[in-house]
Write an enzyme that holds these catalytic residues in place. Structure first.
Site, PDB file in Angstrom:
ATOM      1  N   PRO A   2      -8.323  28.179 -20.708  1.00  8.83           N
ATOM      2  CA  PRO A   2      -8.776  29.421 -21.351  1.00  8.83           C
ATOM      3  C   PRO A   2      -7.974  29.702 -22.626  1.00  8.83           C
ATOM      4  O   PRO A   2      -6.754  29.574 -22.633  1.00  8.83           O
ATOM      5  CB  PRO A   2      -8.498  30.501 -20.305  1.00  8.83           C
ATOM      6  CG  PRO A   2      -7.960  29.824 -19.113  1.00  8.83           C
ATOM      7  CD  PRO A   2      -7.747  28.384 -19.390  1.00  8.83           C
ATOM      8  N   GLU A   3      -8.673  30.051 -23.677  1.00  4.89           N
ATOM      9  CA  GLU A   3      -8.018  30.348 -24.959  1.00  4.89           C
ATOM     10  C   GLU A   3      -8.078  31.850 -25.213  1.00  4.89           C
ATOM     11  O   GLU A   3      -8.719  32.581 -24.470  1.00  4.89           O
ATOM     12  CB  GLU A   3      -8.732  29.587 -26.084  1.00  4.89           C
ATOM     13  CG  GLU A   3      -8.708  28.077 -25.947  1.00  4.89           C
ATOM     14  CD  GLU A   3      -7.348  27.471 -26.295  1.00  4.89           C
ATOM     15  OE1 GLU A   3      -6.497  28.172 -26.864  1.00  4.89           O
ATOM     16  OE2 GLU A   3      -7.149  26.282 -25.976  1.00  4.89           O
ATOM     17  N   LYS A 155       9.909  26.557 -42.895  1.00  2.75           N
ATOM     18  CA  LYS A 155       9.418  25.715 -41.799  1.00  2.75           C
ATOM     19  C   LYS A 155       8.996  24.341 -42.320  1.00  2.75           C
ATOM     20  O   LYS A 155       8.049  24.224 -43.078  1.00  2.75           O
ATOM     21  CB  LYS A 155       8.225  26.387 -41.100  1.00  2.75           C
ATOM     22  CG  LYS A 155       8.539  27.746 -40.500  1.00  2.75           C
ATOM     23  CD  LYS A 155       9.318  27.607 -39.203  1.00  2.75           C
ATOM     24  CE  LYS A 155       9.572  28.932 -38.505  1.00  2.75           C
ATOM     25  NZ  LYS A 155      10.461  29.861 -39.230  1.00  2.75           N
TER      26      LYS A 155
END
Ligand code: ZN
Length: 280
Positions: A2-3, A155
């Site tokens: 499930p997202e 990043k």
């Protein structure tokens, strides 16, 4: 798995039916989920009112006056309202509100979790170790171009990995990060720090559009999802431009979509529309 869109849809379905209702019984048939369900849980929520159901990332939250029940569906979990059905082998948990409102959680692989955050002893919910390092919600007003640009500036990992790990923006998931990058025409391998302010703006818009598309197409996804425990099949079939389409022609330029692995997860992209050199 499930997202976020599925969990958002579940929240929208569950909240109006359980809000301000009393849990008459909380049945645990198997305590052994990913982390053990606390044994004291049935006792402390029985005869207590659920104030509301909300979502944070991929967690469903049942808010009580004295604490919050934290629910994660793991890899294979599903949760749905049932009518008079005997429990099956993998139906581990059940919230009984009255004869006609019973919520049941099924989880064949038992990677899901149902935990408790005590508001008196554990502090505020966002201080819980589960939520402490979660990024902003994709639809949060705090998520601005400047915010993302600043967060990405140091990043070195690829933009795909950074979006996926959830520390800056939560819950985008593997399918939707590939799709959002395609919509933004950004190559998934670019170091996150190389995104311009304009790229960040595109990325935020694309993530929101992609998730909204999926939530919008969820009318049937959710039905399939809760009853058959399927994946986001509906979205992938009808909306995905790159995800799961390796070898097929790009919907924009006809180039072949390719699939690569990044940190063990599949990434799909169009080498032409998302050409790493076009960015410069
Ligand atoms: Zn293309």
């Amino acid at each position: 798995m499930p997202e976020l869109p599925e969990i958002e849809l579940l929240k929208r379905e569950i909240d109006p039916r359980v809000k301000n209702r009393t849990v008459l019984e909380f049945k645990v048939r198997n305590y052994k989920l990913r982390w053990p369900v606390p044994e004291y849980l049935p006792k402390i929520i029985t005869n207590k009112n659920i104030l509301k159901c909300s979502r944070r990332g991929k967690y469903l939250l049942f808010h009580f006056e004295h604490g919050v029940q934290i629910i994660h569906l793991g890899m294979s979990g599903s949760i749905r309202f049932i009518k008079d059905e005997p429990p099956g082998k993998h139906d581990h948990l059940e919230w009984v509100f009255n004869e006609s409102i019973i919520l049941r959680m099924n989880d064949p692989r038992r990677f899901g979790a149902v935990l408790w955050h005590d508001l008196k002893n554990d502090g505020q919910l966002h201080e819980n170790k589960i939520f402490k390092n979660l990024g902003l919600e994709p639809f949060s007003l705090e998520l601005t171009d400047e915010y993302l640009y600043k967060k990405l500036s140091n990043k070195k990992k690829s933009i795909k990995q950074i979006i996926l790990d959830g520390h800056i923006i939560v819950g985008v998931g593997n399918i939707y990060s590939s799709e959002s990058l395609f919509k933004s025409r950004l190559n998934p391998l670019i170091p996150a720090s190389e995104l311009s302010m304009k790229d960040c703006a595109k990325m935020i818009t694309s993530i929101r559009e992609t998730l909204n598309d999926s939530i919008g197409s969820g009318g049937s996804t959710i039905k399939n999802y809760v009853s058959t425990n399927g994946e986001s099949g509906n979205y992938i079939k009808n909306h995905a431009s790159v995800y799961g389409r390796d070898g097929l022609p790009c919907t924009l330029c006809n180039s072949k979509i390719i699939k690569i692995k990044q940190n063990g997860r599949s990434t799909y992209y169009c080498p032409n529309c998302q050409d790493v050199n076009k960015k410069k």
